[in-house]
Design an enzyme around this catalytic site. Structure first.
Site, PDB file in Angstrom:
ATOM      1  N   LYS A  15      -0.885  -9.560   2.783  1.00  0.00           N
ATOM      2  CA  LYS A  15      -0.091  -8.987   4.127  1.00  0.00           C
ATOM      3  C   LYS A  15      -0.992  -7.829   4.790  1.00  0.00           C
ATOM      4  O   LYS A  15      -1.788  -7.215   4.285  1.00  0.00           O
ATOM      5  CB  LYS A  15       1.263  -8.105   3.457  1.00  0.00           C
TER       6      LYS A  15
ATOM      7  N   GLU B  16       9.919  -3.657  10.301  1.00  0.00           N
ATOM      8  CA  GLU B  16      10.076  -2.348   9.740  1.00  0.00           C
ATOM      9  C   GLU B  16      10.517  -1.468  10.778  1.00  0.00           C
ATOM     10  O   GLU B  16      10.084  -1.273  12.040  1.00  0.00           O
ATOM     11  CB  GLU B  16       8.953  -1.858   8.897  1.00  0.00           C
TER      12      GLU B  16
ATOM     13  N   ASP C 250       0.822  -1.052   0.005  1.00  0.00           N
ATOM     14  CA  ASP C 250      -0.096  -0.074   0.139  1.00  0.00           C
ATOM     15  C   ASP C 250       0.905   1.283   0.029  1.00  0.00           C
ATOM     16  O   ASP C 250       0.408   2.444   0.017  1.00  0.00           O
ATOM     17  CB  ASP C 250      -1.073  -0.098   1.153  1.00  0.00           C
ATOM     18  N   SER C 251       2.234   0.945   0.097  1.00  0.00           N
ATOM     19  CA  SER C 251       3.085   2.289  -0.291  1.00  0.00           C
ATOM     20  C   SER C 251       2.831   2.999  -1.618  1.00  0.00           C
ATOM     21  O   SER C 251       3.238   3.717  -2.180  1.00  0.00           O
ATOM     22  CB  SER C 251       4.499   1.653  -0.291  1.00  0.00           C
TER      23      SER C 251
ATOM     24  N   ASP D 118      -1.179  -6.193  -0.310  1.00  0.00           N
ATOM     25  CA  ASP D 118      -1.260  -5.507   0.762  1.00  0.00           C
ATOM     26  C   ASP D 118      -2.927  -5.298   1.098  1.00  0.00           C
ATOM     27  O   ASP D 118      -3.375  -4.754   0.391  1.00  0.00           O
ATOM     28  CB  ASP D 118      -0.511  -4.175   1.051  1.00  0.00           C
TER      29      ASP D 118
ATOM     30  N   GLU E 225      -1.110  -5.670   8.377  1.00  0.00           N
ATOM     31  CA  GLU E 225      -0.198  -4.862   9.743  1.00  0.00           C
ATOM     32  C   GLU E 225      -0.484  -5.298  11.023  1.00  0.00           C
ATOM     33  O   GLU E 225      -1.920  -5.477  11.295  1.00  0.00           O
ATOM     34  CB  GLU E 225       0.037  -3.216   9.422  1.00  0.00           C
TER      35      GLU E 225
END
Ligand code: KIV
EC number: 2.1.2.11
Length: 288
Positions: free
Chosen positions: A137, A205, A68-69, A107, A139
């Site tokens: 993925k 991260e 999602d970057s 993501d 978080e």
């Protein structure tokens, strides 16, 4: 003919290695587990479109993350927070179409799984069915373990992401995580929680290298570092940072392997000057 067991690498041609391997079938999460067993490190890059992804696939990058970057690196948002599931589905499908060998991880964007396991399953199912990703993925460590459990039970491989979690930027900022005894213990608990929930790998991260090394030693699933030192099992970079396309300051942990911003800018200027000066198109570019 020499036989190599599943956990071994054929040193003569790298046929079982993730990077430089000769196989043409898609990499699976099982291949990543075997790489951890034999101590093989592997690279992961982000990708947001079919053409870039095809370049990385041909270069042998075994795992690509449709991160999602994309929000800040591709779609022009300031953070990853506004990215929608529709956008991630569209970008992920393009990356899948552009690749043949890499495992594609999609993501789950902010707001598509925080409500609970059922919402997470609904969102992940879209990425798997509509975009064709091989894994998703999300978080969060302990706070996301119920979501991970249901996805894994449902047959969807999950990569977890702990340490700095950019979707929580409004709460945590962009700061190093896991500094100090209490924070380090929490990071270890998060890492074990996602492993116990069934995640096949975990992104670390922006955490101190020593702590990332300890997590990597303790876990049996691969750790994927970004700003987490050299001891992780794998390393990921955002491709626009790695190739020097992102404007402005890049984080300390990024190594730039090219300066595409300069290359592209110079090419655009050369084109403009040719057009203005009448030196493009020439006879060789014309049809009659
Ligand atoms: O969205 C992303 O690109 C990521 C990587 C930084 C791991 O989450």
């Amino acid at each position: 003919m020499t036989q190599f067991s599943a956990a071994q690498t054929n040193p003569s041609d790298g046929s079982r290695t993730l990077y430089g391997g000769k196989g043409t079938r898609r990499i699976t999460v099982r291949d990543l587990a075997l790489a951890k067993e034999r101590g093989e490190k592997w690279p992961m890059l982000t990708a947001y479109d079919a053409m870039t992804a095809s370049v990385f696939d041909e270069a042998g990058i075994p795992v690509m993350l449709v991160g999602d970057s994309a929000g800040n690196c591709h779609l022009g948002y300031e953070t990853t927070v506004p990215v929608t599931l529709d956008e991630m589905t569209m970008l992920s499908a393009a990356v899948v179409r552009g690749t043949r060998r890499a495992l594609i991880v999609g993501d789950l964007p902010f707001g598509s799984y925080q409500e609970g396991p059922v919402q997470a399953l609904r969102s992940a199912t879209r990425l798997v069915k509509e975009a064709g990703v091989g894994a998703v993925k999300l978080e969060g460590g302990e706070r996301s373990h119920r979501q991970i459990e249901l996805l894994v039970e449902s047959g969807i491989p999950v990569m977890a992401h702990i340490g700095l979690t950019p979707q929580s930027v409004n709460a945590m900022g962009y700061r190093v995580q896991g500094r100090g005894e209490e924070a380090a213990q929490q990071l270890l608990r998060d890492a074990k929680a996602v492993q116990d929930a069934g995640a096949f790998a975990v992104v670390l991260e922006l955490v101190p290298a020593e702590l990332a090394a300890e997590v990597t030693r303790v876990l049996h699933i691969p750790t994927v570092g970004i700003g987490a030192g050299p001891e992780c099992d794998a390393q990921v970079l955002v491709w626009t940072d790695m190739l020097g396309l992102t404007g402005g300051r890049v984080p300390k942990f990024v190594k730039q392997y090219a300066n595409l911003r300069e290359v592209m800018g110079n090419a655009a200027k050369a084109f403009a000057e040719d057009v203005v000066g009448g030196t493009f198109p020439l006879e060789e570019h014309s049809v009659h």
